[in-house]
Design a protein around this motif. Sequence first.
Motif, PDB file in Angstrom:
ATOM      1  N   ALA A  36       0.851  -1.192   0.000  1.00 32.93           N
ATOM      2  CA  ALA A  36       0.000   0.000   0.000  1.00 32.93           C
ATOM      3  C   ALA A  36       0.883   1.238   0.000  1.00 32.93           C
ATOM      4  O   ALA A  36       2.098   1.139   0.171  1.00 32.93           O
ATOM      5  N   GLU A  37       0.262   2.413  -0.216  1.00 33.71           N
ATOM      6  CA  GLU A  37       1.025   3.649  -0.233  1.00 33.71           C
ATOM      7  C   GLU A  37       0.490   4.593   0.829  1.00 33.71           C
ATOM      8  O   GLU A  37      -0.718   4.670   1.026  1.00 33.71           O
ATOM      9  N   GLY A  38       1.387   5.298   1.528  1.00 29.72           N
ATOM     10  CA  GLY A  38       0.941   6.293   2.493  1.00 29.72           C
ATOM     11  C   GLY A  38       1.125   7.687   1.939  1.00 29.72           C
ATOM     12  O   GLY A  38       1.423   7.841   0.752  1.00 29.72           O
ATOM     13  N   ASP A  39       0.963   8.703   2.775  1.00 29.57           N
ATOM     14  CA  ASP A  39       1.137  10.087   2.345  1.00 29.57           C
ATOM     15  C   ASP A  39       2.440  10.634   2.899  1.00 29.57           C
ATOM     16  O   ASP A  39       2.756  10.413   4.065  1.00 29.57           O
ATOM     17  N   GLU A  40       3.189  11.393   2.093  1.00 33.67           N
ATOM     18  CA  GLU A  40       4.433  11.988   2.597  1.00 33.67           C
ATOM     19  C   GLU A  40       4.148  13.218   3.451  1.00 33.67           C
ATOM     20  O   GLU A  40       4.893  13.536   4.371  1.00 33.67           O
ATOM     21  N   LEU A  54       2.371  -3.984   3.469  1.00 26.72           N
ATOM     22  CA  LEU A  54       3.712  -3.422   3.360  1.00 26.72           C
ATOM     23  C   LEU A  54       3.574  -2.012   2.781  1.00 26.72           C
ATOM     24  O   LEU A  54       2.852  -1.817   1.802  1.00 26.72           O
ATOM     25  N   VAL A  55       4.249  -1.023   3.385  1.00 22.36           N
ATOM     26  CA  VAL A  55       4.154   0.359   2.882  1.00 22.36           C
ATOM     27  C   VAL A  55       5.547   0.951   2.702  1.00 22.36           C
ATOM     28  O   VAL A  55       6.192   1.349   3.669  1.00 22.36           O
ATOM     29  N   PRO A  56       6.043   1.001   1.480  1.00 23.42           N
ATOM     30  CA  PRO A  56       7.347   1.622   1.242  1.00 23.42           C
ATOM     31  C   PRO A  56       7.186   3.123   0.999  1.00 23.42           C
ATOM     32  O   PRO A  56       6.128   3.564   0.546  1.00 23.42           O
ATOM     33  N   GLY A  57       8.211   3.915   1.329  1.00 26.75           N
ATOM     34  CA  GLY A  57       8.118   5.338   1.002  1.00 26.75           C
ATOM     35  C   GLY A  57       9.201   6.174   1.631  1.00 26.75           C
ATOM     36  O   GLY A  57      10.005   5.707   2.428  1.00 26.75           O
ATOM     37  N   ARG A  58       9.197   7.482   1.267  1.00 26.30           N
ATOM     38  CA  ARG A  58      10.188   8.416   1.790  1.00 26.30           C
ATOM     39  C   ARG A  58       9.754   8.959   3.134  1.00 26.30           C
ATOM     40  O   ARG A  58       8.567   9.171   3.364  1.00 26.30           O
ATOM     41  N   VAL A  59      10.744   9.213   3.992  1.00 24.94           N
ATOM     42  CA  VAL A  59      10.473   9.874   5.268  1.00 24.94           C
ATOM     43  C   VAL A  59      11.513  10.970   5.483  1.00 24.94           C
ATOM     44  O   VAL A  59      12.551  10.975   4.829  1.00 24.94           O
ATOM     45  N   TYR A  60      11.205  11.907   6.383  1.00 29.51           N
ATOM     46  CA  TYR A  60      12.038  13.096   6.536  1.00 29.51           C
ATOM     47  C   TYR A  60      12.313  13.389   8.012  1.00 29.51           C
ATOM     48  O   TYR A  60      11.400  13.358   8.835  1.00 29.51           O
ATOM     49  N   GLN A  63      11.849   4.218   4.136  1.00 35.10           N
ATOM     50  CA  GLN A  63      11.509   3.138   5.057  1.00 35.10           C
ATOM     51  C   GLN A  63      10.529   2.198   4.364  1.00 35.10           C
ATOM     52  O   GLN A  63       9.845   2.583   3.415  1.00 35.10           O
ATOM     53  N   ILE A  64      10.475   0.978   4.874  1.00 33.88           N
ATOM     54  CA  ILE A  64       9.390   0.082   4.482  1.00 33.88           C
ATOM     55  C   ILE A  64       8.725  -0.366   5.768  1.00 33.88           C
ATOM     56  O   ILE A  64       9.352  -0.955   6.643  1.00 33.88           O
TER      57      ILE A  64
END
Length: 344
Positions: free
Chosen positions: A122-126, A191-197, A212-213
């Motif tokens: 799945a995808e989350g929001d940045e 599973l949610v892969p994506g950028r974090v700050y 992160q995943i």
Amino acid sequence: MEEEILKIKKEAVQQITAATAAELESLHIKFLGRKSLLAQLTARLRELPPAQKPLIGRLINETKRTIEQMLEEKSGALAKAEGEEFDLTLPALPQACGSLHPLTLVAEEIEEVFKNLGFVVAEGDEIEDEDHNFSALNIPLEHPSRDMFDTFYLEEGLHKKETQGRLLLRSHTSPAQIRVMRNLRPPLAVLVPGRVYRPDAVDATHSFMFHQIEGFAVDRDLRFSDLKGVLINFARKLFTAETQLRFRPSFFPFTEPSAEVDISCIICKGKGCTVCKGNGWLEVLGCGMIHPRVLQACGIDSKKWQGYAFGMGVERIAMLKFGIDDIRLFYNNHKKFLEQFNAF
Ligand code: FA5
Ligand code: MG
């Protein structure tokens, strides 16, 4: 005479159009030279009745000008074409072919391992709000990670503790747990892969933006041993069967119990280097059993359902996988670095 002039013009147009660079000079002499047909006609102007003289004279001059202009244009066009001329028999220039970034390669490989266990991606929001990034994850208002020195906030009014809705760049992928669990009912394996700050100081293993995943499962009778099982399976699939995992007891407000997991440093084989900071292990993820309060914040009955969750640092895993000793190499777009991954 008028007819003769038009005939000359027509001939000139045809010959100049078809001419090569070498022929232009002789065409200039032929149509505009002292012995040219037009020059001869000019000489014969005297013979004409006075009424016709100016008319024919003007026609001859106009024709000369036209031919002159055509010769000039043709010579310019030929010179330009010569400059662009290329040798068709030369071997073709090699085409630089792009490839997937090492972080993408590793993320896809990790996704594959978990998809095989039944996880969906799945995808989350940045851009998140405080509720999803902190509150719903049981991170209290006074927790240091909520401080503006540890999170990039997007809006004004940073010190109004009573507001729950400030916008921020998500500091981890865990808010995606909330987004999914408020929308879907268990059983879940996501599973949610994506950028974090994070405003972290940059060094060999830290960046202010990284990947992160997040992985989590909610089901009946899930235990810490299930979590250990999927993580050990993951490490053995991604690295080798000999890869060592170290579960260190730790604390996260959204899991209980919690652990941080280190992987034996593959770069120095445990001897100690800049990546493992000399201790032979590199922290790659945080994990634990989802805190009952988090389940409740998503309307899931924590008496009936249990969950486990983990959040791994993709850069750290890619560093171990490819033997990369500085995280900054992922972001500075050096071709020499990126080209090495063409074969993967
Ligand atoms: C977390 O972010 C938790 N959300 C993980 C989690 C998820 C725990 C689910 C429990 C349940 P942590 O701050 O330790 O935890 O970061 C997780 C991983 O991200 C670290 O193990 C590390 O591999 C990576 N990481 C953290 N900070 C950085 C950084 N500045 N640069 C690169 N990687 C980083
Ligand atoms: Mg940590």
